[in-house]
Design an enzyme around this catalytic site. Structure first.
Site, PDB file in Angstrom:
ATOM      1  CG  ASP A  49      -0.326   0.180   2.532  1.00 47.95           C
ATOM      2  OD1 ASP A  49       0.924   0.228   2.598  1.00 47.95           O
ATOM      3  OD2 ASP A  49      -1.054   0.307   3.530  1.00 47.95           O
ATOM      4  CG  HIS A  50      -0.691   4.775   1.574  1.00 48.60           C
ATOM      5  ND1 HIS A  50      -1.756   3.891   1.661  1.00 48.60           N
ATOM      6  CD2 HIS A  50      -0.625   5.406   2.764  1.00 48.60           C
ATOM      7  CE1 HIS A  50      -2.313   4.021   2.861  1.00 48.60           C
ATOM      8  NE2 HIS A  50      -1.647   4.932   3.550  1.00 48.60           N
ATOM      9  CG  HIS A  99       9.671 -23.866  13.468  1.00 48.34           C
ATOM     10  ND1 HIS A  99       9.689 -23.638  14.823  1.00 48.34           N
ATOM     11  CD2 HIS A  99      10.850 -24.486  13.170  1.00 48.34           C
ATOM     12  CE1 HIS A  99      10.822 -24.087  15.344  1.00 48.34           C
ATOM     13  NE2 HIS A  99      11.547 -24.607  14.357  1.00 48.34           N
ATOM     14  CB  CYS A 144       0.912  -2.445   4.694  1.00 48.04           C
ATOM     15  SG  CYS A 144       0.646  -3.587   6.065  1.00 48.04           S
ATOM     16  N   GLY A 145       2.425  -0.513   6.254  1.00 47.67           N
ATOM     17  CA  GLY A 145       3.115   0.220   7.315  1.00 47.67           C
ATOM     18  C   GLY A 145       3.628  -0.705   8.402  1.00 47.67           C
ATOM     19  CB  THR A 146       2.027  -2.549  11.027  1.00 48.50           C
ATOM     20  OG1 THR A 146       0.812  -2.992  10.383  1.00 48.50           O
ATOM     21  CG2 THR A 146       1.807  -1.193  11.665  1.00 48.50           C
ATOM     22  N   GLY A 147       2.801  -4.255   8.282  1.00 49.43           N
ATOM     23  CA  GLY A 147       2.761  -5.632   7.771  1.00 49.43           C
ATOM     24  C   GLY A 147       1.525  -6.392   8.224  1.00 49.43           C
ATOM     25  NE  ARG A 201       9.492 -30.183  16.798  1.00 48.13           N
ATOM     26  CZ  ARG A 201      10.764 -30.076  16.413  1.00 48.13           C
ATOM     27  NH1 ARG A 201      11.297 -31.020  15.668  1.00 48.13           N
ATOM     28  NH2 ARG A 201      11.487 -29.029  16.761  1.00 48.13           N
ATOM     29  CG  HIS A 202       8.306 -27.789  12.447  1.00 52.31           C
ATOM     30  ND1 HIS A 202       7.953 -27.131  13.587  1.00 52.31           N
ATOM     31  CD2 HIS A 202       9.603 -28.161  12.597  1.00 52.31           C
ATOM     32  CE1 HIS A 202       8.994 -27.076  14.412  1.00 52.31           C
ATOM     33  NE2 HIS A 202      10.005 -27.711  13.837  1.00 52.31           N
ATOM     34  N   GLY A 224      -1.917  -5.665   8.320  1.00 49.94           N
ATOM     35  CA  GLY A 224      -3.114  -5.722   7.470  1.00 49.94           C
ATOM     36  C   GLY A 224      -2.909  -6.623   6.264  1.00 49.94           C
ATOM     37  CG  MET A 225       0.113  -5.791   3.292  1.00 43.23           C
ATOM     38  SD  MET A 225      -0.957  -5.777   1.831  1.00 43.23           S
ATOM     39  CE  MET A 225      -0.221  -4.425   0.913  1.00 43.23           C
TER      40      MET A 225
END
Ligand code: RB5
Length: 147
Positions: A8-9, A98, A65-68, A132-133, A70-71
């Protein structure tokens, strides 16, 4: 590897850097926007990459995105997507070893150039541990099938 990428922007500036980093590492980024820092809605761009990974057209994708956050939330609505928020080298490595993450979500406003380079190289170079993962990851997908 061909790698679909979108932002995003708030992630636009980082996306432009990430495209160069991917090329330097020998990959081929395919840019699904956004193409400026004009305000947009992150889900509209997350779906572009999530669809390509969900339908198997591409094995891995990158969203910024700004924080990651929302994506990541948007991409994880897709059945075959395992999107992970990557914010340090351990989360880059462990989300592959993992969780077999197939989309990396980056907080564009919080990472400098060196962090971007390091986390991307780690994420792309690290394989899934399986064992196991694999059982645990399968349990995530069982939920998608049920609900
Ligand atoms: C946009 O201001 C911001 O909300 C977005 O980039 C992202 O951080 C959302 O999760």
């Amino acid at each position: 590897m061909i790698i679909p990428i979108a932002s995003d922007h708030a992630g636009f500036e980082a996306k432009e850097k990430v495209k160069k980093i991917l090329e330097e590492l020998g990959h081929m980024p395919v840019d699904f926007g956004t193409h400026s820092d004009d305000s947009v809605d992150y889900p509209d761009f997350a779906v572009q990459v999530a669809e390509k990974v969900d339908d198997g057209e591409h094995n891995k994708g990158i969203l910024i995105c700004g924080t990651g956050q929302g994506m990541c939330m948007t991409a994880n609505k897709y059945k075959n997507v395992r999107a992970a928020l990557v914010y340090d080298d351990d989360s880059a490595r462990l989300s592959r070893e993992h969780n077999n993450a197939n989309i990396m979500c980056l907080p564009g406003r919080q990472l400098d150039d060196n962090q971007l380079k390091k986390f991307i190289a780690t994420w792309l170079d690290t394989s899934f541990d399986g064992g196991r993962h694999e059982r645990r990851v399968n349990k995530i997908h069982d939920l998608t099938d049920k609900n």
